[in-house]
Write a protein that holds these residues in place. Sequence first.
Motif, PDB file in Angstrom:
ATOM      1  N   LYS A 197      40.099  41.687  47.075  1.00 14.34           N
ATOM      2  CA  LYS A 197      39.613  40.872  46.939  1.00 14.34           C
ATOM      3  C   LYS A 197      40.892  40.067  46.484  1.00 14.34           C
ATOM      4  CE  LYS A 197      35.922  43.841  44.966  1.00 14.34           C
ATOM      5  NZ  LYS A 197      36.778  45.671  45.713  1.00 14.34           N
ATOM      6  N   TYR A 198      40.471  38.222  46.621  1.00 13.95           N
ATOM      7  CA  TYR A 198      41.025  37.256  46.286  1.00 13.95           C
ATOM      8  C   TYR A 198      40.112  36.611  45.845  1.00 13.95           C
ATOM      9  CZ  TYR A 198      44.324  39.877  49.955  1.00 13.95           C
ATOM     10  OH  TYR A 198      44.776  40.839  50.384  1.00 13.95           O
ATOM     11  N   ASP A 199      41.328  35.796  44.066  1.00 10.53           N
ATOM     12  CA  ASP A 199      40.606  34.727  43.580  1.00 10.53           C
ATOM     13  C   ASP A 199      41.632  33.778  44.182  1.00 10.53           C
ATOM     14  OD1 ASP A 199      39.895  32.466  41.811  1.00 10.53           O
ATOM     15  OD2 ASP A 199      40.657  34.153  39.990  1.00 10.53           O
ATOM     16  N   SER A 200      40.338  33.051  44.882  1.00 13.88           N
ATOM     17  CA  SER A 200      41.138  31.307  45.346  1.00 13.88           C
ATOM     18  C   SER A 200      41.732  30.725  44.328  1.00 13.88           C
ATOM     19  CB  SER A 200      40.318  30.595  46.160  1.00 13.88           C
ATOM     20  OG  SER A 200      38.682  30.567  45.931  1.00 13.88           O
ATOM     21  N   ALA A 201      41.389  30.926  42.960  1.00 12.77           N
ATOM     22  CA  ALA A 201      42.226  29.484  42.237  1.00 12.77           C
ATOM     23  C   ALA A 201      43.011  29.419  42.083  1.00 12.77           C
ATOM     24  CB  ALA A 201      41.737  29.787  41.401  1.00 12.77           C
TER      25      ALA A 201
ATOM     26  N   ILE B 100      37.155  36.641  49.416  1.00 12.03           N
ATOM     27  CA  ILE B 100      37.610  35.338  48.899  1.00 12.03           C
ATOM     28  C   ILE B 100      36.812  34.728  47.937  1.00 12.03           C
ATOM     29  CG2 ILE B 100      39.402  33.401  49.019  1.00 12.03           C
ATOM     30  CD1 ILE B 100      40.334  34.430  51.806  1.00 12.03           C
ATOM     31  N   TYR B 101      36.874  34.481  46.661  1.00  5.92           N
ATOM     32  CA  TYR B 101      35.964  34.337  46.300  1.00  5.92           C
ATOM     33  C   TYR B 101      36.645  32.958  45.085  1.00  5.92           C
ATOM     34  CZ  TYR B 101      37.987  36.761  42.565  1.00  5.92           C
ATOM     35  OH  TYR B 101      38.640  37.722  42.053  1.00  5.92           O
ATOM     36  N   ALA B 102      35.442  32.334  44.721  1.00  2.00           N
ATOM     37  CA  ALA B 102      36.245  31.550  43.909  1.00  2.00           C
ATOM     38  C   ALA B 102      35.599  31.441  42.414  1.00  2.00           C
ATOM     39  CB  ALA B 102      34.522  29.721  44.491  1.00  2.00           C
ATOM     40  N   GLY B 103      37.143  31.974  42.215  1.00  2.00           N
ATOM     41  CA  GLY B 103      37.927  31.673  40.853  1.00  2.00           C
ATOM     42  C   GLY B 103      36.481  32.351  39.562  1.00  2.00           C
ATOM     43  N   SER B 104      36.884  31.518  38.436  1.00  2.00           N
ATOM     44  CA  SER B 104      35.955  31.109  37.785  1.00  2.00           C
ATOM     45  C   SER B 104      34.533  30.496  38.180  1.00  2.00           C
ATOM     46  CB  SER B 104      36.655  30.665  36.589  1.00  2.00           C
ATOM     47  OG  SER B 104      36.302  29.566  36.110  1.00  2.00           O
ATOM     48  N   LEU B 105      34.470  29.637  39.418  1.00  2.00           N
ATOM     49  CA  LEU B 105      33.140  29.503  39.188  1.00  2.00           C
ATOM     50  C   LEU B 105      32.022  30.610  39.771  1.00  2.00           C
ATOM     51  CD1 LEU B 105      34.318  26.242  41.367  1.00  2.00           C
ATOM     52  CD2 LEU B 105      33.776  26.823  38.175  1.00  2.00           C
TER      53      LEU B 105
ATOM     54  N   GLN C 296      31.418  31.734  47.871  1.00  2.00           N
ATOM     55  CA  GLN C 296      31.549  29.864  46.950  1.00  2.00           C
ATOM     56  C   GLN C 296      30.164  30.078  46.575  1.00  2.00           C
ATOM     57  OE1 GLN C 296      34.184  28.371  49.393  1.00  2.00           O
ATOM     58  NE2 GLN C 296      33.626  27.346  48.209  1.00  2.00           N
ATOM     59  N   THR C 297      30.794  29.467  45.343  1.00  2.00           N
ATOM     60  CA  THR C 297      29.910  28.976  43.942  1.00  2.00           C
ATOM     61  C   THR C 297      28.005  28.093  44.539  1.00  2.00           C
ATOM     62  OG1 THR C 297      29.313  27.969  41.809  1.00  2.00           O
ATOM     63  CG2 THR C 297      30.173  27.314  43.012  1.00  2.00           C
ATOM     64  N   GLY C 298      27.783  28.456  43.926  1.00  5.59           N
ATOM     65  CA  GLY C 298      25.396  27.927  44.442  1.00  5.59           C
ATOM     66  C   GLY C 298      25.408  28.374  46.231  1.00  5.59           C
ATOM     67  N   ASP C 299      25.184  26.523  46.427  1.00  7.12           N
ATOM     68  CA  ASP C 299      24.213  26.984  47.743  1.00  7.12           C
ATOM     69  C   ASP C 299      25.978  25.466  48.231  1.00  7.12           C
ATOM     70  OD1 ASP C 299      23.759  26.802  50.308  1.00  7.12           O
ATOM     71  OD2 ASP C 299      23.500  24.936  50.230  1.00  7.12           O
TER      72      ASP C 299
END
Length: 253
Positions: free
Chosen positions: A52-56, A32-37, A81-84
């Motif tokens: 794979k799932y876009d969480s946006a 589950i990934y944080a969309g365009s981020l 999640q993006t970055g840290d």
Amino acid sequence: MKKISFVGAGPGDKELITLKGYERLRQADVVIYAGSLVNTELLDYCQPKAQKYDSAPMTLEQIVDLMEQSVHADQAVVRLQTGDFSIYGSIREQIEELNRRQLPFECIPGVSSFLGAASSLGVEYTVPEVAQSVIITRMAGNTPVPTKESIASLAQHQTSMVIFLSIQGISQVVEQLVAGGYPQQTPATVIYKATWPDEKVVTGTLEDIAAKVTAAHINRTALIMVGRFLGDEYNYSHLYNAAFSNMYREKSK
């Protein structure tokens, strides 16, 4: 039951994920990934069968429901999640819900964009006799900021500052920084999508940075960096001073 792995994706460059984060992605059944981020090239590390799932477009409840269903089906879940995620990562509410549902999880840190930005520029936030502290903050918006943590209040320290999630209000940010005490000639840099292939850097001072950013059409996904650490001032660290090193060794005996 398998654990849910929160993984910091890094600032953008797909190679800046940690080895442990890479391994979790490689082994994941559900991501589950944080969309365009998040740079979607990171999903190339996943096995072909991974879901794979876009969480946006998803709500918190939908995200946690998916996590719960997956781990109960003995699937390895990665929340990318993006970055840290420890800096403006919005994982607290997810973790509270996982704890409420008694679901096991782990957290694997990532490289924050403020670190990626410094590396892209080749700068050090903590320069001897220039700045020895770093302030990470954001402008008040939909998410309020405590009064004591306003940009103007923090600017009184005149140390190295990185401002997240505020580029759309760059003019107001500059006003608050100057009102708080930074001279108008203080170096300032805006970096759009640090470490991504389409990274863009705008440099200037507090006097002209807002106009330059507007001219560059940057209005999202950017960090504002302010402080003398961006300038030409430099005092050598004792780390490479032979006399100091010898004195330290003598004291350590």
